[in-house]
Scaffold this active site. Structure first.
Site, mmCIF file in Angstrom:
data_model
loop_
_atom_site.group_PDB
_atom_site.id
_atom_site.type_symbol
_atom_site.label_atom_id
_atom_site.label_comp_id
_atom_site.label_asym_id
_atom_site.label_seq_id
_atom_site.Cartn_x
_atom_site.Cartn_y
_atom_site.Cartn_z
ATOM 1 N N SER A 9 0.842 -1.191 0.000
ATOM 2 C CA SER A 9 0.000 0.000 0.000
ATOM 3 C C SER A 9 0.879 1.242 0.000
ATOM 4 C CB SER A 9 -0.902 -0.002 1.236
ATOM 5 O OG SER A 9 -1.669 1.180 1.259
ATOM 6 N N HIS A 34 -0.639 -0.833 -4.601
ATOM 7 C CA HIS A 34 -1.994 -0.441 -4.187
ATOM 8 C C HIS A 34 -2.027 1.065 -3.935
ATOM 9 C CE1 HIS A 34 -5.996 -1.363 -2.584
ATOM 10 N NE2 HIS A 34 -5.744 -0.482 -1.620
ATOM 11 N N ASP A 36 -4.317 4.256 -2.808
ATOM 12 C CA ASP A 36 -5.535 4.665 -2.108
ATOM 13 C C ASP A 36 -5.933 6.080 -2.519
ATOM 14 O OD1 ASP A 36 -6.294 2.453 -0.401
ATOM 15 O OD2 ASP A 36 -4.414 2.810 0.657
ATOM 16 N N MET A 38 -8.636 8.897 -1.992
ATOM 17 C CA MET A 38 -9.682 9.311 -1.051
ATOM 18 C C MET A 38 -10.086 10.751 -1.350
ATOM 19 S SD MET A 38 -8.006 7.856 2.473
ATOM 20 C CE MET A 38 -6.978 6.375 2.473
ATOM 21 N N HIS A 67 -7.775 1.950 -5.412
ATOM 22 C CA HIS A 67 -8.935 1.761 -4.534
ATOM 23 C C HIS A 67 -9.579 3.131 -4.323
ATOM 24 C CE1 HIS A 67 -10.402 0.815 -0.163
ATOM 25 N NE2 HIS A 67 -11.405 0.905 -1.013
ATOM 26 N N MET A 69 -11.919 5.414 -2.637
ATOM 27 C CA MET A 69 -12.757 5.709 -1.466
ATOM 28 C C MET A 69 -13.354 7.087 -1.700
ATOM 29 S SD MET A 69 -10.242 4.089 1.398
ATOM 30 C CE MET A 69 -8.816 4.016 0.315
ATOM 31 N N MET A 142 -12.661 -4.903 3.074
ATOM 32 C CA MET A 142 -11.909 -4.046 3.997
ATOM 33 C C MET A 142 -11.858 -4.703 5.375
ATOM 34 S SD MET A 142 -10.739 -1.529 2.299
ATOM 35 C CE MET A 142 -10.078 -0.628 3.722
ATOM 36 N N GLY A 147 -9.938 4.749 5.246
ATOM 37 C CA GLY A 147 -9.638 6.165 5.451
ATOM 38 C C GLY A 147 -8.260 6.444 5.998
ATOM 39 N N ASP A 176 -7.598 -5.747 2.828
ATOM 40 C CA ASP A 176 -6.830 -4.520 3.030
ATOM 41 C C ASP A 176 -7.102 -3.994 4.427
ATOM 42 O OD1 ASP A 176 -5.618 -2.038 2.935
ATOM 43 O OD2 ASP A 176 -6.910 -1.215 1.353
ATOM 44 N N GLY A 177 -6.023 -3.866 5.203
ATOM 45 C CA GLY A 177 -6.129 -3.284 6.538
ATOM 46 C C GLY A 177 -5.547 -4.172 7.610
#
Length: 229
Positions: A9, A34, A36, A38, A67, A69, A142, A147, A176-177
């Protein structure tokens, strides 16, 4: 059988040196990177958008696993397609009415569609998107609230992964997470094959060793399960 894919990530990377960080991850054995994205609305944090993807694409041929968000993913399809994104994963929570159009647009722009669900969303909500005439090609479960990076893994989310794997044996299932050496085995056993990991990869002096460990856990489970059939 869905192939193991390890996706560091980049939210956990040094953003001031994104190109060299991406290369370092590829050199360490990463399958995907990956990304992110947002919008500060669907989630409180604000990260990167198409301009950063476009800049990074000039420095890497890696699969950029994006991804989204965001509240309005349709608005991002054209810019991300032009920027060179490889995968476009949107959230089911904001696309119940227009996912068919969204999937069509993503594929039209040459990207691979995926759907993500937050911890509080029932797994059944993504089934129509996997089974539709124009289906998504990956489901992202998730394992933290989306976030922010560095959160604790939620093992109760593995029920969703198990249900997806039972229903769709060859589907790419991403988690993921909070993934790392201490949590990978439970995710792999549940059936996850695409592993996003941030802090556990970027926070170690030996990222290649962690990527290798994550991959071995997934492939080891697959070999074991394959031998039982």
């Amino acid at each position: 059988m869905a192939k193991a894919k390890i996706a560091p990530s980049m939210l956990s990377s040094d953003f001031a040196n994104l190109a060299s960080e991406a290369q370092r991850m590829v050199d360490s054995g990463a399958d995907w990177l990956h990304m992110d994205i947002m919008d500060g609305h669907f989630v409180p944090n604000l990260t990167i958008g198409a301009p950063v993807i476009e800049s990074l694409r000039k420095h890497t041929k890696a699969y950029l696993d994006c991804h989204l968000m965001v509240t309005n993913p349709l608005d991002y399809v054209e810019p991300l397609g032009k920027a060179g994104a490889s995968g476009f994963t949107f959230h089911v929570e904001v696309t119940k009415d227009n996912w068919q159009e969204l999937v069509q647009q993503i594929k039209h722009r040459g990207m691979r569609p995926g759907v993500a669900l937050k911890p509080g969303t029932p797994v059944e909500e993504v089934y129509p998107l996997v089974e539709g005439d124009n289906p998504v090609e990956m489901v992202l479960v998730m394992t933290v609230e989306p976030g922010f990076g560095g959160q604790k893994f939620m093992p109760e989310m593995m029920e969703k992964v198990r249900a997806l794997r039972e229903n769709y044996p060859s589907l790419d299932i991403e988690v993921d997470g909070g993934l790392g050496p201490s949590t990978i085995d439970v995710a792999a056993l549940a059936g996850a094959n695409c592993i996003v990991a941030g802090s556990s990869i970027f926070g170690t002096p030996e990222p290649a060793a962690v990527i290798s460990l994550l991959r071995k856990s997934v492939t080891g489970v697959q070999v074991q399960l394959g031998g039982e059939h």
